[in-house]
Motif scaffolding. Structure first.
Motif, PDB file in Angstrom:
ATOM      1  N   LYS A 199      -1.129   7.832  -0.110  1.00 50.63           N
ATOM      2  CA  LYS A 199      -2.083   8.097  -1.185  1.00 50.63           C
ATOM      3  C   LYS A 199      -3.228   7.100  -1.048  1.00 50.63           C
ATOM      4  O   LYS A 199      -3.001   5.892  -1.061  1.00 50.63           O
ATOM      5  N   LYS A 200      -4.447   7.596  -0.936  1.00 51.94           N
ATOM      6  CA  LYS A 200      -5.611   6.719  -0.792  1.00 51.94           C
ATOM      7  C   LYS A 200      -5.788   5.889  -2.057  1.00 51.94           C
ATOM      8  O   LYS A 200      -5.642   6.380  -3.177  1.00 51.94           O
ATOM      9  N   ASN A 201      -6.098   4.609  -1.865  1.00 52.02           N
ATOM     10  CA  ASN A 201      -6.348   3.673  -2.964  1.00 52.02           C
ATOM     11  C   ASN A 201      -5.144   3.499  -3.890  1.00 52.02           C
ATOM     12  O   ASN A 201      -5.291   3.234  -5.077  1.00 52.02           O
ATOM     13  N   GLU A 202      -3.948   3.657  -3.303  1.00 53.21           N
ATOM     14  CA  GLU A 202      -2.709   3.333  -4.003  1.00 53.21           C
ATOM     15  C   GLU A 202      -1.787   2.620  -3.021  1.00 53.21           C
ATOM     16  O   GLU A 202      -1.909   2.768  -1.802  1.00 53.21           O
ATOM     17  N   LEU A 203      -0.854   1.847  -3.550  1.00 46.89           N
ATOM     18  CA  LEU A 203       0.184   1.231  -2.740  1.00 46.89           C
ATOM     19  C   LEU A 203       1.379   2.185  -2.749  1.00 46.89           C
ATOM     20  O   LEU A 203       1.997   2.399  -3.787  1.00 46.89           O
ATOM     21  N   TYR A 204       1.656   2.785  -1.609  1.00 41.21           N
ATOM     22  CA  TYR A 204       2.684   3.828  -1.554  1.00 41.21           C
ATOM     23  C   TYR A 204       3.881   3.357  -0.737  1.00 41.21           C
ATOM     24  O   TYR A 204       3.747   2.668   0.272  1.00 41.21           O
TER      25      TYR A 204
ATOM     26  N   ASP B 213      18.472  -4.359   0.737  1.00 42.51           N
ATOM     27  CA  ASP B 213      17.746  -4.215  -0.525  1.00 42.51           C
ATOM     28  C   ASP B 213      16.296  -4.620  -0.327  1.00 42.51           C
ATOM     29  O   ASP B 213      15.805  -5.600  -0.898  1.00 42.51           O
ATOM     30  N   ALA B 214      15.611  -3.833   0.511  1.00 42.40           N
ATOM     31  CA  ALA B 214      14.223  -4.097   0.879  1.00 42.40           C
ATOM     32  C   ALA B 214      13.387  -2.852   0.637  1.00 42.40           C
ATOM     33  O   ALA B 214      13.878  -1.720   0.768  1.00 42.40           O
ATOM     34  N   TRP B 215      12.138  -3.074   0.307  1.00 47.17           N
ATOM     35  CA  TRP B 215      11.176  -1.999   0.092  1.00 47.17           C
ATOM     36  C   TRP B 215       9.895  -2.335   0.843  1.00 47.17           C
ATOM     37  O   TRP B 215       9.413  -3.470   0.761  1.00 47.17           O
ATOM     38  N   PHE B 216       9.361  -1.378   1.581  1.00 47.18           N
ATOM     39  CA  PHE B 216       8.067  -1.542   2.239  1.00 47.18           C
ATOM     40  C   PHE B 216       7.071  -0.595   1.597  1.00 47.18           C
ATOM     41  O   PHE B 216       7.402   0.562   1.296  1.00 47.18           O
ATOM     42  N   SER B 217       5.850  -1.067   1.432  1.00 48.22           N
ATOM     43  CA  SER B 217       4.755  -0.236   0.950  1.00 48.22           C
ATOM     44  C   SER B 217       3.535  -0.473   1.825  1.00 48.22           C
ATOM     45  O   SER B 217       3.393  -1.539   2.434  1.00 48.22           O
ATOM     46  N   MET B 218       2.679   0.537   1.887  1.00 45.36           N
ATOM     47  CA  MET B 218       1.412   0.397   2.595  1.00 45.36           C
ATOM     48  C   MET B 218       0.280   0.777   1.656  1.00 45.36           C
ATOM     49  O   MET B 218       0.500   1.454   0.628  1.00 45.36           O
ATOM     50  N   GLY B 219      -0.923   0.360   2.004  1.00 45.18           N
ATOM     51  CA  GLY B 219      -2.097   0.732   1.224  1.00 45.18           C
ATOM     52  C   GLY B 219      -3.310   0.867   2.117  1.00 45.18           C
ATOM     53  O   GLY B 219      -3.509   0.044   3.018  1.00 45.18           O
TER      54      GLY B 219
END
Length: 236
Positions: A141-146, A163-169
């Motif tokens: 999603k553009k301009n969001e941390l997904y 117990d890890a989470w990755f996000s991109m932006g």
């Protein structure tokens, strides 16, 4: 909140001719006793691989291995029977568990391949090895941390035994927002892929990183169009 900035030009480096590597943590011939890992985040390698070159078949066990091509495509084969290409805009995970063999090559005979390879210690040993690969189009999603990775099989992105989470932006200049830590006690390691952002008063530029401990949320603002990877990981 405790923060530590890791400048891009302070990473370990290696030039093997066919492979140019940048090591965020001690790896291969690069050893820094003060920079072995960040919690369960053991490896974050920023590799550039020449056309048709790569790593011959080799073993892994008891490690969660995440590969994110930034440009180009990766040709992958493993002992579980998978043969595939992982393209820019996709993410791959292997839970090595009780043991696997695999090979990785640049899938192009003309263009360089640039990728992040990331290793996390798992929260369960000797699990049955598994493989997963997805396109990020379904979550981006553009301009969001997904979110692109989690411990939950039915959640967005790929899943792992930790117990890890990755996000991109992918965010525009002047964007501002916050990231909420997923699990109490987790630390946050942010790699700025490109652009310029400000986090906790610190300015990060391309391939700079920041490690953050003892925080429940983090404020991020973009000074330029930017792309970033957020890794939310247990510290023990």
């Amino acid at each position: 909140m405790q923060t530590q900035v890791f400048k891009a030009d302070k990473r370990g480096t290696a030039d093997y001719g066919w492979l140019k590597a940048n090591y965020s943590f001690s790896f291969a011939n690069y050893y820094n006793p003060e920079n072995l890992h960040f919690g369960v985040l053991r490896v974050l390698n920023d590799d550039v691989i020449e056309p048709s070159k790569g790593f011959d078949t080799h073993p892994h066990d008891n490690m969660e291995i995440i590969t994110i091509p930034l440009s180009g495509r990766l040709a992958h084969k493993d002992s579980m029977g998978h043969t595939s290409y992982i393209e820019s805009g996709e993410v791959q995970v292997m839970s090595a568990g009780k043991g696997i063999f695999h090979s990785e090559f640049n899938g192009s005979d003309q263009e360089d391949l640039n990728l992040f390879q990331i290793w996390l210690y798992p929260n369960a040993k000797d699990v049955e090895p598994r493989y997963q690969q997805i396109s990020l189009e379904s979550v981006a999603k553009k301009n969001e941390l997904y979110q692109i990775l989690s411990p939950n099989e039915n959640d967005a992105g790929v899943w792992i035994h930790q117990d890890a989470w990755f996000s991109m932006g992918q965010i525009d200049a002047q964007w501002a927002g916050s990231y909420k830590v997923k699990k109490e006690g987790n630390g946050i390691y942010i790699m700025l892929i490109e652009g310029e952002v400000q986090i906790d008063g610190q300015i990060l530029k391309q391939r700079d990183a920041i490690g953050i401990r003892d925080a429940s949320s983090i404020e991020i603002s973009a000074n330029a169009s930017s792309r970033l990877l957020i890794m939310d990981v247990p510290m023990k």
